[in-house]
Design an enzyme around this catalytic site. Sequence first.
Site, PDB file in Angstrom:
ATOM      1  N   LYS A   1       0.741  -1.312  -0.143  1.00 54.76           N
ATOM      2  CA  LYS A   1      -0.126   0.008   0.124  1.00 54.76           C
ATOM      3  C   LYS A   1       0.784   1.319  -0.087  1.00 54.76           C
ATOM      4  O   LYS A   1       2.020   1.282   0.789  1.00 54.76           O
ATOM      5  CB  LYS A   1      -0.984  -0.035   1.113  1.00 54.76           C
ATOM      6  CG  LYS A   1      -2.180   1.170   1.386  1.00 54.76           C
ATOM      7  CD  LYS A   1      -2.938   0.942   2.316  1.00 54.76           C
ATOM      8  CE  LYS A   1      -4.174   1.671   2.529  1.00 54.76           C
ATOM      9  NZ  LYS A   1      -4.898   1.922   3.756  1.00 54.76           N
TER      10      LYS A   1
ATOM     11  N   SER B   1      -9.663   2.048   2.695  1.00 53.34           N
ATOM     12  CA  SER B   1      -8.934   2.755   1.685  1.00 53.34           C
ATOM     13  C   SER B   1      -7.916   1.821   0.796  1.00 53.34           C
ATOM     14  O   SER B   1      -7.492   2.224  -0.070  1.00 53.34           O
ATOM     15  CB  SER B   1      -7.939   3.806   2.635  1.00 53.34           C
ATOM     16  OG  SER B   1      -7.140   3.083   3.435  1.00 53.34           O
TER      17      SER B   1
ATOM     18  N   SER C   1      -9.919  -0.214   6.995  1.00 50.15           N
ATOM     19  CA  SER C   1      -9.270  -0.125   5.506  1.00 50.15           C
ATOM     20  C   SER C   1      -8.476  -1.410   5.067  1.00 50.15           C
ATOM     21  O   SER C   1      -8.056  -1.596   3.924  1.00 50.15           O
ATOM     22  CB  SER C   1      -8.460   0.858   5.560  1.00 50.15           C
ATOM     23  OG  SER C   1      -9.169   2.228   5.594  1.00 50.15           O
TER      24      SER C   1
END
Lengths: 98, 497
Positions: B80, B155, B179
């Site tokens: 990420k 996210s 997330s």
Amino acid sequence: MPGITREEVAHLARLSRLELQAEELDHFAEQLDVIIGAVARVSEVAGADVPPTSHPLPLTNVMRADEVRPSLTPEQALSGAPAAEEQRFRVPQILGED
Amino acid sequence: MTDLIKHTAAQTAAAIAAGTVSAVEVAQAHLDRIDAVDKKVNAFLHVDTEGALAAARAVDAKRAKGEELGPLAGVPLALKDVFTTKGVPTTCGSKILEGWIPPYDATLTTRLKDAGVVILGKTNMDEFAMGSSTENSAYGTTGNPWDLSRIPGGSGGGSAAALAAYQAPLAIGTDTGGSIRQPGAVTGTVGVKPTYGSVSRYGLIAFSSSLDQGGPCARTVLDAALLHEAIAGHDPLDSTSIDAPVPAVVAAAKLRDVRGMRIGVVKEFAGEGYQAGVMQRFNESVELLRELGAEVVEVSCPSFTLALPAYYLIAPSEASSNLARFDAMRYGLRVGDDGSASAEQVTALTREAGFGPEVKRRIILGTYALSSGYYDAYYGSAQKVRTLISRDFDQAFADVDVLVSPTTPTTAFPIGERADDPMAMYLADLCTIPSNLAGNAAMSLPCGLAPEDNLPVGLQIIAPAMADDRLYRVGGAVEAALNDKWGHPLLEEAPAL
């Protein structure tokens, strides 16, 4: 609990260093009013006898030995700077001219 | 070569260690897959082809010399874009960091490299990890591999989508309000939010420091456990890092036995707003746990209904402070520096140009909640609710070993449906937020497809802080039983890209 006005959003944007456009102010004021209306109920439930929790862990200061360790070189530290000069961050004027 | 991308991380690592395939071949197969499908999926913001192949060559060289390889050596991973990577762009999904090349690695990045994990690139995300759909990325949204017109969650939508699209067998996410778990749920993959403080936040670009926690994403429970053990553990560079041994999650994942465990069904996570097919699969999972020998009881956690409002005061408050660092002086974007503008004006112009709408909304909301006159009513009250939520958890865990609930109230919703309706978007995190506020551990794993839309449903398991192994024990047992029932992993039912 009162809602939030466009003027308040403009004030908060200034405090937050956000140069919002007029249409953003209109839009955000409307949305933030809805959000604040939805979250305000936290104030109705938690009484004075409930202690606040700021963090999931019991925090204490963490100390380390004061030893010289490898760190970034000035070039590395300045590598992402929008402007640099003489191994320093170059910034726009902070004080007024007069 | 297509087989290589379908393998689990455990299988891949074993094959590399046995010499039946090289780490370079594995890396190349995944890079080819990214090349073939990422135009459709948009899971990656940056693919580090050279870095990945170099890391793979290093693993192969180590093996050739007869050196011992770690349990994940040579396994590709999608990282990420919220973790710093030395020499590799890190944007956090924001224009304000476009083109920034960090001069240092996050501790998590260092640990992955030390484990011989091959980092393929950086994945798309909601800007500064604020969102539940990845639509708040400044670099375009990511498609859900099950249906590209739907959101992959957020996210960490890029990390979850990369797994579901077979672009990587492992990924890293961060979970501030769900997330990791919510993207896992809507993409039919496994995601774990470890106990707060067990994975270092050094080099994790901060959103809400008392809630942010990095964690593993994978296609199987065992793979998530292997990754969990690789990244967790005390870090002197993070003052909130827990200095205690990491629970034995790999052993727990292999146990596949829940007999004698007491499992609590959270009563409050049901009812209005919960999709019928989600509840159907969830209730079947509860029944399955009973069949597997667990004792299931209903548990009430009344304050959980206040978790969402408390979170949307606490997280924006911390974010408004954390994001003050983006001042256009030391790194990132600078706008309006024409020689006459003051530093303060340049900061305001840069933040206006560099932040997207959700980030601005949250900064303003947080500034409001912390401002004098409102602090007690909002931030102060939210902190008290946080105490109530922790008390509910403590009471529940005095009676049961783990709690279960659906991970999300609905399956993946269409891209655009909630994009300009913040409150509707926030509801996606209804069931995941309490664990962030209390700092305990939670997992989402696939438990079937909702009959009405054929989209994945996530089962959430919640364990007390530092009892992360219980997640893997329950998750491993449920996964094995469901795969037996289906005859294959759920992801096999996803349409070909």
